[in-house]
Enzyme design. Structure first.
Site, short mmCIF file in Angstrom:
data_model
loop_
_atom_site.label_atom_id
_atom_site.label_comp_id
_atom_site.label_asym_id
_atom_site.label_seq_id
_atom_site.Cartn_x
_atom_site.Cartn_y
_atom_site.Cartn_z
N GLN A 91 -34.22 26.68 14.94
CA GLN A 91 -35.00 25.48 14.62
C GLN A 91 -34.89 24.48 15.76
O GLN A 91 -35.49 23.41 15.73
CB GLN A 91 -34.47 24.84 13.34
N ASN A 92 -34.07 24.80 16.75
CA ASN A 92 -33.83 23.85 17.83
C ASN A 92 -34.92 23.94 18.90
O ASN A 92 -35.39 25.03 19.20
CB ASN A 92 -32.46 24.11 18.47
N HIS A 111 -39.46 25.78 15.60
CA HIS A 111 -39.94 24.40 15.69
C HIS A 111 -40.40 24.05 17.11
O HIS A 111 -40.59 22.88 17.42
CB HIS A 111 -38.85 23.43 15.21
N CYS A 119 -51.39 22.75 23.33
CA CYS A 119 -52.61 22.06 22.97
C CYS A 119 -52.81 22.16 21.46
O CYS A 119 -52.75 23.24 20.90
CB CYS A 119 -53.80 22.68 23.69
N GLY A 195 -24.91 26.30 11.71
CA GLY A 195 -25.16 24.89 11.96
C GLY A 195 -26.53 24.39 11.52
O GLY A 195 -27.19 23.67 12.26
N THR A 196 -26.91 24.78 10.32
CA THR A 196 -28.16 24.21 9.79
C THR A 196 -27.96 23.81 8.34
O THR A 196 -27.34 24.54 7.56
CB THR A 196 -29.37 25.18 9.91
P1 OAD Z 1 -29.23 19.09 10.39
O1 OAD Z 1 -28.82 17.92 11.20
O2 OAD Z 1 -29.99 18.87 9.12
O3 OAD Z 1 -27.93 19.94 10.00
C1 OAD Z 1 -26.94 20.24 10.97
C2 OAD Z 1 -25.91 21.17 10.35
O4 OAD Z 1 -24.97 21.49 11.37
C3 OAD Z 1 -25.11 20.55 9.19
O5 OAD Z 1 -24.96 21.53 8.17
C4 OAD Z 1 -23.77 20.22 9.85
O6 OAD Z 1 -22.69 20.31 8.91
C5 OAD Z 1 -23.65 21.30 10.90
N1 OAD Z 1 -22.83 20.99 12.08
C6 OAD Z 1 -22.70 19.82 12.74
N2 OAD Z 1 -21.92 19.95 13.81
C7 OAD Z 1 -21.53 21.27 13.85
C8 OAD Z 1 -20.72 22.05 14.73
N3 OAD Z 1 -20.15 21.52 15.80
N4 OAD Z 1 -20.55 23.36 14.45
C9 OAD Z 1 -21.14 23.90 13.34
N5 OAD Z 1 -21.90 23.23 12.49
C10 OAD Z 1 -22.11 21.93 12.73
O7 OAD Z 1 -30.03 20.05 11.38
P2 OAD Z 1 -31.02 21.25 11.09
O8 OAD Z 1 -30.62 22.01 9.86
O9 OAD Z 1 -31.18 22.02 12.35
O10 OAD Z 1 -37.16 19.79 12.27
O11 OAD Z 1 -32.37 20.49 10.81
C11 OAD Z 1 -33.51 21.26 10.55
C12 OAD Z 1 -34.73 20.54 10.97
O12 OAD Z 1 -34.79 19.26 10.37
C13 OAD Z 1 -34.83 20.24 12.45
O13 OAD Z 1 -35.22 21.36 13.21
C14 OAD Z 1 -35.86 19.17 12.46
C15 OAD Z 1 -35.53 18.38 11.21
O14 OAD Z 1 -36.61 17.94 10.49
C16 OAD Z 1 -38.19 19.36 13.02
O15 OAD Z 1 -38.06 18.53 13.89
C17 OAD Z 1 -39.49 20.02 12.70
#
Ligand code: OAD
Length: 253
Positions: A91-92, A111, A119, A195-196
């Site tokens: 998702q990064n 993403h 475009c 990490g999501t």
């Molecule tokens: P989040 O910020 O929602 O979640 C980050 C996750 O990583 C959490 O579960 C944390 O506990 C964990 N975390 C933080 N630091 C860590 C580390 N050092 N090692 C392991 N885990 C760690 O991020 P995403 O789930 O990626 O979409 O967010 C998903 C989407 O939400 C993004 O891609 C973005 C946003 O809307 C768009 O921009 C379209």
């Protein structure tokens, strides 16, 4: 027989590279910008100068970061293509999987990628050449303070709809990328989520097609629900992922 290992990564895997996670960054990353101004299609194109400044500052921050031990461990596992088929669903938009050496054709950036431009005038076009057909171009993970939104799409020549290829709020994910991701998730021998927060759909639904016995979880926080992962590793991605990849190589996982 080759084992298919599918990783689904989120902002947590890049946290130790110095990129704040989405939830932690509400203040930092967005700075003085409102989400609706810089992260929606109408906002982005309503003030190109503001958007250029915003995306440039993100690109600057990201280009100063490097892949960490988690990205590198995954890329190393992918090199053993005799024994493993490694697929990364991410998702990064930070390009760190690509920069760590995971093959581009094995990495699905659900993403988008901030260092690629796209475009938005073109309808979704499925197929292997969809990115080219949509006028996408990858500029490389470097920062140029003079970077501007591309003047015009090489395909339709429209200027105002060509911008970084990141999925904005309210936008659909690329159909082809999502259906490839669904296929890989449902055919994984091991599916490792790193990490999501799994709060954002449709990506969060990808795990539904994976039987619990094939699911692994790496995160600094415990999962919200009990019993939905066969394997849980609580800790920092950069510390845990190399160990997990070694366990896979040693057939202990
Ligand atoms: P989040 O910020 O929602 O979640 C980050 C996750 O990583 C959490 O579960 C944390 O506990 C964990 N975390 C933080 N630091 C860590 C580390 N050092 N090692 C392991 N885990 C760690 O991020 P995403 O789930 O990626 O979409 O967010 C998903 C989407 O939400 C993004 O891609 C973005 C946003 O809307 C768009 O921009 C379209």
């Amino acid at each position: 027989m080759k084992r298919k290992i599918v990783f689904l990564t989120g902002a947590g895997i890049s946290q130790e590279s110095g990129i704040p996670t989405f939830r932690d960054s509400i203040d930092g990353l967005w700075e003085n910008n409102k989400v609706e101004d810089v992260a929606t299609v109408s906002g982005v194109f309503s003030d190109i100068n503001r958007s250029e400044t915003f995306f440039n500052s993100l690109k600057q921050k990201i280009s100063e970061c490097s892949p960490n031990a988690a990205h590198i461990a995954i890329a190393d596992l992918a090199k053993d293509s005799e024994n493993f088929e490694v697929i990364v669903l991410t998702q990064n938009v930070d390009d760190l999987h690509r920069r760590s050496g995971t093959p581009v054709e094995k990495t699905i950036e659900l993403h988008g990628n901030i260092f690629r431009n796209r475009c938005r005038s073109h309808p979704d076009i499925s197929g292997t050449d969809f990115k080219e057909a949509r006028g996408c171009s990858y500029t490389g993970a470097h920062y140029d303070e003079n970077w501007k939104f591309p003047q015009a799409c090489p395909r339709c020549h429209k200027p105002a709809t060509f911008s970084p290829d990141v999925v904005l709020f309210g936008e659909a994910l690329d159909f082809s990328a999502l259906s490839d991701a669904e296929y890989h998730a449902s055919t994984a021998d091991l599916f490792i989520q790193i990490g999501t927060s799994m709060e954002v759909f449709p990506v969060a639904a990808l795990i539904e097609s994976v039987p619990i016995s094939k699911r692994a979880y790496i995160d600094i926080e415990k999962p919200e629900k009990n019993g939905i992962y066969e394997y849980e590793f609580i800790g920092k991605a950069a510390e845990i992922t190399p160990k997990v990849c070694n366990m896979i190589k040693e057939q202990k996982l």
